[in-house]
Scaffold this motif. Structure first.
Motif, PDB file in Angstrom:
ATOM      1  N   ILE A  14     -30.965  15.008  -9.064  1.00  0.00           N
ATOM      2  CA  ILE A  14     -29.836  16.231  -8.732  1.00  0.00           C
ATOM      3  C   ILE A  14     -29.544  14.958  -9.968  1.00  0.00           C
ATOM      4  CG2 ILE A  14     -27.545  16.945  -8.063  1.00  0.00           C
ATOM      5  CD1 ILE A  14     -29.174  17.253  -5.283  1.00  0.00           C
ATOM      6  N   ALA A  15     -28.290  15.823 -11.101  1.00  0.00           N
ATOM      7  CA  ALA A  15     -28.397  15.229 -12.019  1.00  0.00           C
ATOM      8  C   ALA A  15     -26.768  15.176 -12.154  1.00  0.00           C
ATOM      9  CB  ALA A  15     -28.753  15.192 -13.669  1.00  0.00           C
ATOM     10  N   ASN A  16     -26.358  17.154 -12.121  1.00  0.00           N
ATOM     11  CA  ASN A  16     -24.734  17.950 -12.740  1.00  0.00           C
ATOM     12  C   ASN A  16     -25.228  19.208 -11.395  1.00  0.00           C
ATOM     13  OD1 ASN A  16     -26.536  19.791 -14.550  1.00  0.00           O
ATOM     14  ND2 ASN A  16     -25.762  17.951 -15.554  1.00  0.00           N
ATOM     15  N   ASN A  17     -24.673  20.164 -11.619  1.00  0.00           N
ATOM     16  CA  ASN A  17     -24.557  21.364 -11.003  1.00  0.00           C
ATOM     17  C   ASN A  17     -25.560  22.428 -11.629  1.00  0.00           C
ATOM     18  OD1 ASN A  17     -23.263  22.297 -13.326  1.00  0.00           O
ATOM     19  ND2 ASN A  17     -21.746  22.510 -12.013  1.00  0.00           N
ATOM     20  N   CYS A  94     -38.432  16.220  -8.703  1.00  0.00           N
ATOM     21  CA  CYS A  94     -37.394  17.140  -9.100  1.00  0.00           C
ATOM     22  C   CYS A  94     -36.755  16.836 -10.871  1.00  0.00           C
ATOM     23  CB  CYS A  94     -36.240  17.961  -8.970  1.00  0.00           C
ATOM     24  SG  CYS A  94     -36.027  19.721  -9.766  1.00  0.00           S
ATOM     25  N   LEU A  95     -37.732  15.454 -11.963  1.00  0.00           N
ATOM     26  CA  LEU A  95     -37.774  15.167 -12.197  1.00  0.00           C
ATOM     27  C   LEU A  95     -38.422  14.718 -12.968  1.00  0.00           C
ATOM     28  CD1 LEU A  95     -39.144  11.763 -11.765  1.00  0.00           C
ATOM     29  CD2 LEU A  95     -37.237  11.870 -10.020  1.00  0.00           C
ATOM     30  N   ALA A  96     -38.048  14.321 -14.621  1.00  0.00           N
ATOM     31  CA  ALA A  96     -38.798  13.951 -15.950  1.00  0.00           C
ATOM     32  C   ALA A  96     -37.948  13.499 -17.358  1.00  0.00           C
ATOM     33  CB  ALA A  96     -39.353  14.996 -15.842  1.00  0.00           C
ATOM     34  N   PHE A  97     -38.358  12.764 -17.640  1.00  0.00           N
ATOM     35  CA  PHE A  97     -37.913  12.351 -18.754  1.00  0.00           C
ATOM     36  C   PHE A  97     -38.553  11.831 -19.855  1.00  0.00           C
ATOM     37  CE2 PHE A  97     -36.809   9.134 -21.179  1.00  0.00           C
ATOM     38  CZ  PHE A  97     -34.916   9.538 -21.950  1.00  0.00           C
ATOM     39  N   SER A 190     -44.140  26.020 -11.170  1.00  0.00           N
ATOM     40  CA  SER A 190     -43.830  25.530 -12.651  1.00  0.00           C
ATOM     41  C   SER A 190     -42.563  26.794 -12.870  1.00  0.00           C
ATOM     42  CB  SER A 190     -44.975  26.491 -13.400  1.00  0.00           C
ATOM     43  OG  SER A 190     -45.264  26.263 -14.784  1.00  0.00           O
ATOM     44  N   ALA A 191     -41.651  26.232 -12.935  1.00  0.00           N
ATOM     45  CA  ALA A 191     -40.815  27.240 -13.910  1.00  0.00           C
ATOM     46  C   ALA A 191     -40.377  27.725 -15.151  1.00  0.00           C
ATOM     47  CB  ALA A 191     -39.570  26.598 -13.458  1.00  0.00           C
ATOM     48  N   GLY A 192     -39.850  28.784 -15.285  1.00  0.00           N
ATOM     49  CA  GLY A 192     -39.043  29.380 -16.196  1.00  0.00           C
ATOM     50  C   GLY A 192     -38.396  28.279 -16.921  1.00  0.00           C
ATOM     51  N   PRO A 193     -37.746  28.259 -18.427  1.00  0.00           N
ATOM     52  CA  PRO A 193     -37.076  28.259 -19.061  1.00  0.00           C
ATOM     53  C   PRO A 193     -35.571  27.870 -18.493  1.00  0.00           C
ATOM     54  CG  PRO A 193     -37.652  29.687 -20.374  1.00  0.00           C
ATOM     55  CD  PRO A 193     -38.503  29.029 -19.823  1.00  0.00           C
ATOM     56  N   ILE A 194     -34.516  27.286 -18.510  1.00  0.00           N
ATOM     57  CA  ILE A 194     -33.602  26.872 -17.759  1.00  0.00           C
ATOM     58  C   ILE A 194     -32.481  26.292 -18.574  1.00  0.00           C
ATOM     59  CG2 ILE A 194     -31.454  26.380 -15.593  1.00  0.00           C
ATOM     60  CD1 ILE A 194     -34.119  27.723 -13.614  1.00  0.00           C
ATOM     61  N   ARG A 195     -31.349  26.646 -19.097  1.00  0.00           N
ATOM     62  CA  ARG A 195     -30.636  25.211 -19.325  1.00  0.00           C
ATOM     63  C   ARG A 195     -30.269  24.627 -18.643  1.00  0.00           C
ATOM     64  NH1 ARG A 195     -26.412  27.595 -24.138  1.00  0.00           N
ATOM     65  NH2 ARG A 195     -26.055  25.699 -24.190  1.00  0.00           N
ATOM     66  N   ALA A 198     -31.929  17.702 -19.046  1.00  0.00           N
ATOM     67  CA  ALA A 198     -32.851  17.765 -19.560  1.00  0.00           C
ATOM     68  C   ALA A 198     -33.936  18.490 -21.258  1.00  0.00           C
ATOM     69  CB  ALA A 198     -34.104  17.730 -17.982  1.00  0.00           C
ATOM     70  N   SER A 199     -33.749  19.951 -20.343  1.00  0.00           N
ATOM     71  CA  SER A 199     -33.569  21.150 -21.173  1.00  0.00           C
ATOM     72  C   SER A 199     -33.665  21.300 -22.470  1.00  0.00           C
ATOM     73  CB  SER A 199     -33.944  21.992 -20.587  1.00  0.00           C
ATOM     74  OG  SER A 199     -32.497  23.470 -20.823  1.00  0.00           O
ATOM     75  N   SER A 200     -32.597  20.353 -22.492  1.00  0.00           N
ATOM     76  CA  SER A 200     -30.847  21.027 -23.022  1.00  0.00           C
ATOM     77  C   SER A 200     -31.950  19.531 -24.536  1.00  0.00           C
ATOM     78  CB  SER A 200     -29.820  20.653 -23.811  1.00  0.00           C
ATOM     79  OG  SER A 200     -29.533  18.941 -22.636  1.00  0.00           O
ATOM     80  N   ALA A 201     -32.991  18.850 -24.406  1.00  0.00           N
ATOM     81  CA  ALA A 201     -33.779  17.348 -24.976  1.00  0.00           C
ATOM     82  C   ALA A 201     -34.983  18.056 -25.574  1.00  0.00           C
ATOM     83  CB  ALA A 201     -33.797  16.003 -24.546  1.00  0.00           C
TER      84      ALA A 201
END
Ligand code: 0WD
Length: 257
Positions: A14-17, A94-97, A190-195, A198-201
């Motif tokens: 969890i990084a934010n809402n 639920c993390l990745a980098f 396997s989730a579809g793209p969500i804003r 992490a995904s903004s990178a």
């Protein structure tokens, strides 16, 4: 009925809402699980404060730092779980980098350090956390990780993260084989793209989202809550016959040619 009463669930990432892990934590809480939440510590303690305020309504009985590149923190986390909970039933990874520079342009430009870091944080961490949870999953359990289609197919700009997700999905299968005899199930969503942060990178993420809205059978992207619901299902006895699988929560996008 989906019921997680009496289950101890650790939620990482969890990084934010907007975080997918936040959607998952809310659904696990609603189903009655007792939550432990970890956050990625930073020098000024800003993340800690932000995440703590966010998760307060969920009443977590554990709130601890966990940088998966820090072995001491992982050890301290699972010592606290052993001392305070006695056992753990659900582990949400639920993390990745990957560095922003690695998430656009030519894949072959990835540095050795960038490749190693992405695989370490995004894939090896599942193995390490599962190994630490194993002796504490004394009544069986459910381990769930988050992956993306870019680990199976080439998705523009996903680059080294695609390699990390491929490794992560294979980790799911090897861990499922090892832990199955103990009654511990291991699955990926396997989730579809969500804003999210992490995904903004990932270069061109908005184009990807628009593409999904156009192509996917449901003609929209998925929400954190929908991923959270799938995670609650995979955490619960309703999915007791399912292990070693990747469940697509992507509005059906992956079936389209
Ligand atoms: O479109 C998406 N958002 C998708 C995400 C589609 C499919 C899968 N996923 C996956 C991601 O690859 C990741 O595995 O879902 C997982 C969660 O990602 P998210 O919710 O999209 O992203 P975010 O809210 O940024 O949470 C990921 C968090 C980190 O956030 P930042 O942005 O600060 O890096 O992972 C955590 C951190 O909180 N994280 C770490 N945690 C422990 N140790 C570390 C670390 N070393 N590095 C990052």
């Amino acid at each position: 009925m989906l019921n997680l009463n009496g289950k101890n669930a650790l939620v990482t990432g969890i990084a934010n809402n907007r975080s997918i892990a936040w959607g998952i934590a809310q659904q696990l809480h609603q189903a009655g699980a007792n939550l432990g939440i970890t956050y990625l510590p930073d020098e000024k303690g800003r993340f800690e404060k932000k995440v703590q305020e966010l998760v307060e309504p969920l009443n977590p009985s554990l709130f601890l730092p966990c940088d998966v590149q820090n072995d001491t923190q992982i050890e301290e986390l699972f010592t606290a779980i052993r001392d305070q909970w006695g056992r753990i039933d659900i582990l949400i990874h639920c993390l990745a980098f990957a560095g922003k520079e690695e998430l656009s342009g030519d894949f072959s430009n990835v540095s050795r350090a960038g490749f190693t870091r992405a695989l370490d944080i995004s894939a090896y961490s599942l193995v390490q956390l599962s190994g630490a949870a194993k002796p504490l999953m004394t009544q069986g359990g459910s381990i769930i990780t988050l992956t993306y289609l870019g680990g199976v197919r080439v998705i523009p700009n996903y680059n080294v993260m695609g390699i990390a997700k491929a490794a992560l999905e294979m980790n799911v299968r090897y861990l499922a084989a090892e832990l199955g005899p103990l009654g511990v199930r291991v699955n990926g969503i396997s989730a579809g793209p969500i804003r999210t942060l992490a995904s903004s990178a990932v270069g061109g993420i908005l184009d990807m989202i628009h593409h999904v809205e156009e192509i996917a059978p449901l003609k929209r992207t998925v929400t954190q809550t929908e991923v959270g619901n799938a995670a609650a299902f995979l955490s619960s006895d309703l999915s007791s016959g399912i292990t070693g699988q990747i469940l697509y929560v992507d509005s059906g996008y992956c079936i389209m040619g």
